[in-house]
Every structure is written in C-alpha cells, then in structure tokens.
Design a protein around this motif. Structure first.
Motif, PDB file in Angstrom:
ATOM      1  N   THR A 195     -11.863   3.649  -4.513  1.00  0.00           N
ATOM      2  CA  THR A 195     -11.191   3.933  -5.789  1.00  0.00           C
ATOM      3  C   THR A 195     -12.168   3.953  -6.960  1.00  0.00           C
ATOM      4  OG1 THR A 195     -10.588   1.592  -5.670  1.00  0.00           O
ATOM      5  CG2 THR A 195      -8.851   3.189  -5.250  1.00  0.00           C
TER       6      THR A 195
ATOM      7  N   ASN B 152      -3.191   9.047   4.419  1.00  0.00           N
ATOM      8  CA  ASN B 152      -2.797  10.443   4.280  1.00  0.00           C
ATOM      9  C   ASN B 152      -2.274  10.973   5.623  1.00  0.00           C
ATOM     10  OD1 ASN B 152      -3.518  13.443   4.607  1.00  0.00           O
ATOM     11  ND2 ASN B 152      -3.610  13.149   2.410  1.00  0.00           N
TER      12      ASN B 152
ATOM     13  N   ARG C 176     -15.632   1.262   5.484  1.00  0.00           N
ATOM     14  CA  ARG C 176     -14.378   1.033   6.208  1.00  0.00           C
ATOM     15  C   ARG C 176     -13.593   2.345   6.327  1.00  0.00           C
ATOM     16  NH1 ARG C 176     -11.711   0.598   9.429  1.00  0.00           N
ATOM     17  NH2 ARG C 176     -10.026  -0.805  10.007  1.00  0.00           N
ATOM     18  N   PHE C 177     -13.615   3.127   5.253  1.00  0.00           N
ATOM     19  CA  PHE C 177     -12.900   4.396   5.261  1.00  0.00           C
ATOM     20  C   PHE C 177     -13.461   5.310   6.343  1.00  0.00           C
ATOM     21  CE2 PHE C 177     -12.765   8.848   3.757  1.00  0.00           C
ATOM     22  CZ  PHE C 177     -11.390   9.027   3.791  1.00  0.00           C
TER      23      PHE C 177
ATOM     24  N   ILE D  73      -5.651   7.381  -3.074  1.00  0.00           N
ATOM     25  CA  ILE D  73      -5.641   6.060  -2.446  1.00  0.00           C
ATOM     26  C   ILE D  73      -5.030   5.084  -3.434  1.00  0.00           C
ATOM     27  CG2 ILE D  73      -7.098   4.198  -1.565  1.00  0.00           C
ATOM     28  CD1 ILE D  73      -8.950   6.243  -0.447  1.00  0.00           C
ATOM     29  N   ASP D  74      -3.973   4.411  -2.993  1.00  0.00           N
ATOM     30  CA  ASP D  74      -3.291   3.474  -3.866  1.00  0.00           C
ATOM     31  C   ASP D  74      -4.262   2.377  -4.312  1.00  0.00           C
ATOM     32  OD1 ASP D  74      -0.063   2.875  -4.331  1.00  0.00           O
ATOM     33  OD2 ASP D  74      -1.386   1.155  -4.624  1.00  0.00           O
ATOM     34  N   ALA D  75      -4.198   2.027  -5.597  1.00  0.00           N
ATOM     35  CA  ALA D  75      -5.134   1.037  -6.141  1.00  0.00           C
ATOM     36  C   ALA D  75      -4.973  -0.319  -5.461  1.00  0.00           C
ATOM     37  CB  ALA D  75      -4.935   0.899  -7.644  1.00  0.00           C
ATOM     38  N   THR D  76      -3.847  -0.547  -4.817  1.00  0.00           N
ATOM     39  CA  THR D  76      -3.642  -1.837  -4.163  1.00  0.00           C
ATOM     40  C   THR D  76      -4.328  -1.905  -2.805  1.00  0.00           C
ATOM     41  OG1 THR D  76      -1.604  -1.045  -3.162  1.00  0.00           O
ATOM     42  CG2 THR D  76      -1.399  -2.226  -5.236  1.00  0.00           C
ATOM     43  N   LEU D  77      -4.893  -0.782  -2.358  1.00  0.00           N
ATOM     44  CA  LEU D  77      -5.538  -0.768  -1.034  1.00  0.00           C
ATOM     45  C   LEU D  77      -7.051  -0.918  -1.190  1.00  0.00           C
ATOM     46  CD1 LEU D  77      -5.533  -0.358   2.027  1.00  0.00           C
ATOM     47  CD2 LEU D  77      -5.341   2.079   1.659  1.00  0.00           C
ATOM     48  N   PRO D  78      -7.585  -2.103  -0.858  1.00  0.00           N
ATOM     49  CA  PRO D  78      -9.025  -2.277  -0.960  1.00  0.00           C
ATOM     50  C   PRO D  78      -9.694  -1.563   0.206  1.00  0.00           C
ATOM     51  CG  PRO D  78      -8.015  -4.290  -0.113  1.00  0.00           C
ATOM     52  CD  PRO D  78      -6.910  -3.288  -0.295  1.00  0.00           C
ATOM     53  N   LEU D  79     -10.673  -0.718  -0.096  1.00  0.00           N
ATOM     54  CA  LEU D  79     -11.252   0.066   0.980  1.00  0.00           C
ATOM     55  C   LEU D  79     -12.678   0.423   0.596  1.00  0.00           C
ATOM     56  CD1 LEU D  79     -10.151   1.261   3.671  1.00  0.00           C
ATOM     57  CD2 LEU D  79      -9.744   3.377   2.449  1.00  0.00           C
ATOM     58  N   THR D  80     -13.647  -0.075   1.351  1.00  0.00           N
ATOM     59  CA  THR D  80     -15.014   0.333   1.102  1.00  0.00           C
ATOM     60  C   THR D  80     -15.244   1.676   1.776  1.00  0.00           C
ATOM     61  OG1 THR D  80     -15.761  -0.792   3.090  1.00  0.00           O
ATOM     62  CG2 THR D  80     -15.872  -2.044   1.059  1.00  0.00           C
TER      63      THR D  80
ATOM     64  N   PRO E 245      -9.121  -3.764   3.880  1.00  0.00           N
ATOM     65  CA  PRO E 245      -7.716  -3.984   4.223  1.00  0.00           C
ATOM     66  C   PRO E 245      -7.525  -5.232   5.081  1.00  0.00           C
ATOM     67  CG  PRO E 245      -8.398  -1.730   4.778  1.00  0.00           C
ATOM     68  CD  PRO E 245      -9.613  -2.443   4.312  1.00  0.00           C
TER      69      PRO E 245
ATOM     70  N   ARG F 227      -4.755  -9.193  -3.134  1.00  0.00           N
ATOM     71  CA  ARG F 227      -5.455  -7.961  -3.508  1.00  0.00           C
ATOM     72  C   ARG F 227      -6.756  -8.189  -4.273  1.00  0.00           C
ATOM     73  NH1 ARG F 227      -8.608  -4.891  -3.997  1.00  0.00           N
ATOM     74  NH2 ARG F 227      -8.582  -2.770  -4.771  1.00  0.00           N
TER      75      ARG F 227
ATOM     76  N   ARG G 178     -11.944  -6.962  -0.271  1.00  0.00           N
ATOM     77  CA  ARG G 178     -12.704  -5.706  -0.361  1.00  0.00           C
ATOM     78  C   ARG G 178     -12.370  -4.755   0.768  1.00  0.00           C
ATOM     79  NH1 ARG G 178     -16.787  -4.493  -3.295  1.00  0.00           N
ATOM     80  NH2 ARG G 178     -17.840  -3.421  -1.604  1.00  0.00           N
TER      81      ARG G 178
ATOM     82  N   LEU H 189      -6.453  13.418  -1.866  1.00  0.00           N
ATOM     83  CA  LEU H 189      -6.218  12.158  -1.164  1.00  0.00           C
ATOM     84  C   LEU H 189      -6.121  11.119  -2.255  1.00  0.00           C
ATOM     85  CD1 LEU H 189      -6.033  10.718   1.511  1.00  0.00           C
ATOM     86  CD2 LEU H 189      -8.482  10.519   1.550  1.00  0.00           C
TER      87      LEU H 189
ATOM     88  N   ARG I 225     -19.525   0.892  -1.705  1.00  0.00           N
ATOM     89  CA  ARG I 225     -18.672   1.080  -2.886  1.00  0.00           C
ATOM     90  C   ARG I 225     -17.211   1.114  -2.468  1.00  0.00           C
ATOM     91  NH1 ARG I 225     -21.461   4.143  -6.783  1.00  0.00           N
ATOM     92  NH2 ARG I 225     -19.531   4.358  -7.931  1.00  0.00           N
ATOM     93  N   GLN I 226     -16.331   0.775  -3.425  1.00  0.00           N
ATOM     94  CA  GLN I 226     -14.897   0.908  -3.173  1.00  0.00           C
ATOM     95  C   GLN I 226     -14.506   2.376  -3.363  1.00  0.00           C
ATOM     96  OE1 GLN I 226     -12.129  -1.431  -2.577  1.00  0.00           O
ATOM     97  NE2 GLN I 226     -13.826  -2.636  -1.762  1.00  0.00           N
TER      98      GLN I 226
ATOM     99  N   TRP J  23       0.828  -1.214   0.000  1.00  0.00           N
ATOM    100  CA  TRP J  23       0.000   0.000   0.000  1.00  0.00           C
ATOM    101  C   TRP J  23       0.853   1.250   0.000  1.00  0.00           C
ATOM    102  CZ3 TRP J  23      -3.083  -2.285   4.671  1.00  0.00           C
ATOM    103  CH2 TRP J  23      -3.928  -3.304   4.201  1.00  0.00           C
TER     104      TRP J  23
END
Lengths: 265, 251
Positions: free
Chosen positions: B118, A154, B87-88, B77-84, A210, A204, A208, B75, B115-116, A29
């Motif tokens: 990204t 961030n 969760r965010f 967000i790296d595409a490798t970080l899955p984040l709904t 982290p 990855r 869905r 902000l 939703r994700q 990440w």
C-alpha cells in the motif's frame, strides 16, 4: 480440572478467540462485517427452532447461520446493494428469531443467554463442541490460507492461478457459520462480530504480513477473553460484554500507539 | 502450435452479449495488442483467456503445459491488509528469495522487497504486479492496460520494461492498450475489437483498415481520435471518415 466452571469458561473463551482470529482478519480485509452480523443474528432463529424441536442448540444455530450465509452469498450482486440486503436479512432473521422464541413456553428467561452469551454456564459437552468447532475452523483456514488470501486480493488473480474464488468464498462462509455457532454460548449473537473484528482491527497496526496479523489477533483475542473473564468475576459484570470491552480498550491502545509512533518517526 | 487459441468464442455477461465470433491465436514470443473503445470487450476477452469467464459458445484451447502470467487492470489492496512485496509475490505459491529477486529485477522493481504494497507508487505497484506474473516463468504474459494511472514518462518506461521482458525471457505478450504510439511501434500484431474482431494484422495494415479508421479516425495515425473515442462508445460522431463506420458496429 474441568469441574471448575471458571476453568471451563476460560477454555471456551480461549477457543473462540483463537478460531475467530484468522476469520476475523478475512472479515476485515474483505469488508464483510455486516455479513458476520447477518449470520450471527440468524443464529437466534436457529436457537429458537432447535429449542422448539428439542435438538442441539449448536446444530440449530449452525444450520440457520449457514443457510443465511449461503443466501447472502447467492443474492449478492442481484439488485439491491449489499448493505441494504444484509440490513434486511440480518434484522428480519433476528426479529423472526425473537418472535419464534416468544412462542416457546418457559424459554423467555434463557433468551438473554443467547443474545449476550453465558460463558460461566459452559458445560463439559459445550466445551467439547466448541473445541471440535475450533479445530475444524483452524484446519480449514490453514488448509485454504494461500488460495483464500489470493482470492481476497483479486478474483481474477485467483482465476489466473487456477483458484476458484467462489469456492474460497464458500470455505470462508462455512468457517463463519461454525464460529457463530460455537461462539453464541460464549459472547452471544449480538456480540459475536465484535469478537471477529475488534481483535483483528487491533492487530492491524502491529503487523507487516497477513500471517502476523492473524497471530496477533489470536493473542489479543485470548488476552481479552481471559482478562474480561477475570474482570467480570471481580466486578460482577456480564462476562461477554466485559470481554468485548477489554478488546475495545486494546483496539484503542494499539491504534493510538501506532499513530503516535508514526507521528514521531 | 499456438500458445493459446480461441475459436468462434461468444461470451455473455449477465444477458448482454459481450463478445461474439472471436477467433484469436497467440504464437510464441510475439507481442499482440488489443485496441478498441470502452465497452468493446477487451477486458472480457482477457478474462476469458485466463479462465475467469466461461465462453457461452466456442472453445479456448491452451497448448499443453502453457504458463500464463496475468497482470490485472487494477488491484486495490484494502488498507487493513498488511502485505509486503515479498509476501505478495509468494501468493499463492512460495518462491525462493533468488527467484523473487530475479523477477523484481526483470520487472525493474529492484529493492522493493520489504516495502508494504500500500506504500508503493503507481509505477512501482505496476512493476511489482509484473514481477509477480514473471515468477511463473510465463510463456504468455497477459496485461490489461498496464499503464492505467501512470503519467506519460511512467508508462513509456513500463512499456520499455515489457519489451525488455520479451527479450530477456522470450515470453509472448498480449496486452490491452490505449496508447497508440505503443501499439504502432512495439506490437507485432494489433487486434481491433468492438464486441467482435473488427480487423487485425500488422500495425500498419490495421492503421489503414477502414474498420479501424471508423473507430479511431485517421488524424495523427489515429492517436488523437483514439483519446476522443475513450469518452464515446458510439463511434459515429468524431470519425473523420464517418461513412466507413458501419463496418464496425455491433451486430
């Protein structure tokens, strides 16, 4: 049960896979792959030093890996670009380590073990050290998970939530140094980063959140370790590289499958 | 008592004096907008307020227990970080589903929960950032150019949403904006910044202040000139009343 070298090897492999998974996710990440390389390569210098001083290899590798990680953290953002800086530090540490080893009498044969790992030679003591390290890393990442994740998103968001991103970076650095020190016996300095990154990258497309990515990475790492050990036993291939090969195959599969699913969806 | 107060604050960024002698106070429920050319220290000022930067001189005083919600300028967000989205919103602290739904509603981002991050459009992303800041039930909402990357209808909608937030929740709002029509219509006070506070006060007062005109010009209430000055840190060439610009130069 621990008398069987294969059982010990399996437990060592499992431990490293589980510890590497959450850290590997953060490495991916935060785009710190090269940072992991620098730390791992520096560990060779630590091994040489500890052999020369006849202290524990684990302690030597940990100390130098930690020193390297802190140096990189401190120097980043001053002058050279990060990848240049890491390229210089990683390869010089490796070169100095290799030269230092050559001064030691009767060690030459052992070098392979530290570069590529010697998981079948893991002793009971090694196993204990590895699992203490694993427990430490897991405790550290679970404790700092939320702040680390916020700081990864961030730094300013972290500050606004009362989190010091520099401290979280330090926690991550410490975790990486420990994982390098415990993994050096299992896969060797040259392949440690593979164990950090490949399971995380394989996980990855399956995740869905982290958390689910970290868990999936641990499972994939564990499967790679066990399957890799089994295959290396069957085909008489080196264990560390075989483990990495298995995880690379898993990486290709999960990403291909995800791509196909997305295309058909 | 103000929510937050800066007294005679200097901030140095790597040997460069980014802010000097800044006095600032934000009161309950008011909307304050900071304007200024690029490199004038707007973001530095906000980052100092939220505690990301330490002033080299002066003090930042927060009233006891004041809650500050922060929406950063960008902000990635790296595409490798899955984040709904859900969760965010729960970073770093967990919130109830009800609280999250409420925050998304106030930010105009209903239905995005699963939703994700990204996959969101620019406007949806900014609203989710706003929702995350609202979850703290902030007394003060700090927004750094919240409409960066949005088209005109999108940013107009977002500004309406921000004003709605003040009506619904009573939060004070401090934002950096490049859009002068917003500054003039929606702010209670405007602060014109260029390394130091050039001028401040009610929008009409600031718009007619010579320091402000030196920075932004006078045409169409300065709106056009503002955009021109986006590309020009040295505010000497376009200002129509250029003889007045001296008042706002860096010390």
């Amino acid at each position: 049960m621990l008398d069987d070298f294969l059982i010990r090897a399996m437990l060592a492999g499992l431990g490293v896979a589980v510890a590497a998974a959450p850290l590997g996710c953060f490495v991916v990440w935060r785009r710190m792959a090269y940072f992991g390389d620098a730390t791992a390569h520096a560990a060779i210098l630590g091994v040489a030093l500890s052999l020369a001083l006849s202290t524990s290899v684990f302690a030597g590798a940990l100390a130098v890996a930690l020193a390297m990680a802190l140096t990189v953290s401190t120097l980043s953002g001053r002058g050279y670009a990060m990848d240049t800086l890491l390229g210089v530090l990683a390869h010089s540490a490796l070169a100095f380590g290799l030269v230092a080893v050559s001064f030691l009498q009767g060690i030459r044969l052992d070098l392979d073990a530290y570069l590529f790992g010697d998981i079948l030679a893991v002793s009971r003591t090694d196993l204990a050290v590895i699992w203490v390290g694993v427990a430490l890393i897991l405790a550290l990442t679970i404790w700092r998970w939320s702040p680390l994740l916020t700081a990864t998103l961030n730094p300013d968001l972290a500050y606004a939530s009362g989190i010091d991103p520099k401290r979280e970076q330090l926690v991550l650095t410490l975790g990486l140094a420990i994982v390098v020190a415990v993994a050096i016996k299992v896969v060797g300095a040259l392949l440690i980063v593979a164990l950090l990154i490949i399971p995380a990258a394989s996980a990855r497309p399956l995740a869905r959140t982290p958390e689910s990515m970290a868990v999936a990475a641990a499972v994939i790492g564990a499967v790679s370790s066990l399957a890799g050990l089994r295959l290396s036993f069957l085909f008489d291939t080196p264990s560390g590289p075989t483990i990495v090969c298995v995880s690379a195959v898993i990486f290709t599969s999960t990403n291909l499958v995800a791509r196909v699913l997305r295309a058909t969806a | 008592m103000s929510l937050i107060e800066m007294q005679n604050v200097d901030v140095r960024l790597g040997g460069h004096q980014a802010l000097s002698h800044v006095d600032l106070a934000i009161n309950k429920g008011e909307i304050v907008t900071i304007v200024g050319p690029n490199g004038s220290g707007k973001t530095t000022l906000l980052r100092t307020l939220i505690g990301a930067l330490k002033p080299s001189r002066g003090t930042v005083k927060r009233s006891k227990g004041v809650r500050i919600g922060y929406v950063p300028q960008s902000l990635s967000i790296d595409a490798t970080l899955p984040l709904t989205v859900r969760r965010f919103l729960c970073l770093p602290h967990r919130h109830s589903t009800q609280a999250m739904d409420d925050a998304l509603h106030h930010a105009g981002a209903n239905g995005l929960q699963d939703r994700q991050m990204t996959d969101l459009s620019g406007g949806q992303f900014q609203r989710v950032l706003l929702a995350r800041a609202l979850l703290k039930k902030p007394d003060l909402l700090v927004l750094d150019e919240p409409t960066t990357g949005l088209d005109q209808p999108g940013s107009a909608a977002l500004y309406r949403q921000i004003e709605q937030v003040r009506q619904d929740l009573g939060s004070a709002i401090l934002m950096v904006s490049h859009e002068l029509h917003v500054v003039m219509s929606a702010s209670d006070r405007v602060i014109c910044l260029n390394g130091h506070v050039c001028c401040h006060g009610a929008p009409e007062t600031v718009a007619s202040a010579p320091e402000y005109r030196a920075l932004f010009g006078t045409g169409t209430q300065g709106a056009l000139a503002l955009y021109r000055h986006d590309h020009d840190h040295h505010h000497h060439s376009h200002a129509e009343e250029s003889h007045e610009h001296g008042a706002c130069n860096h010390a």
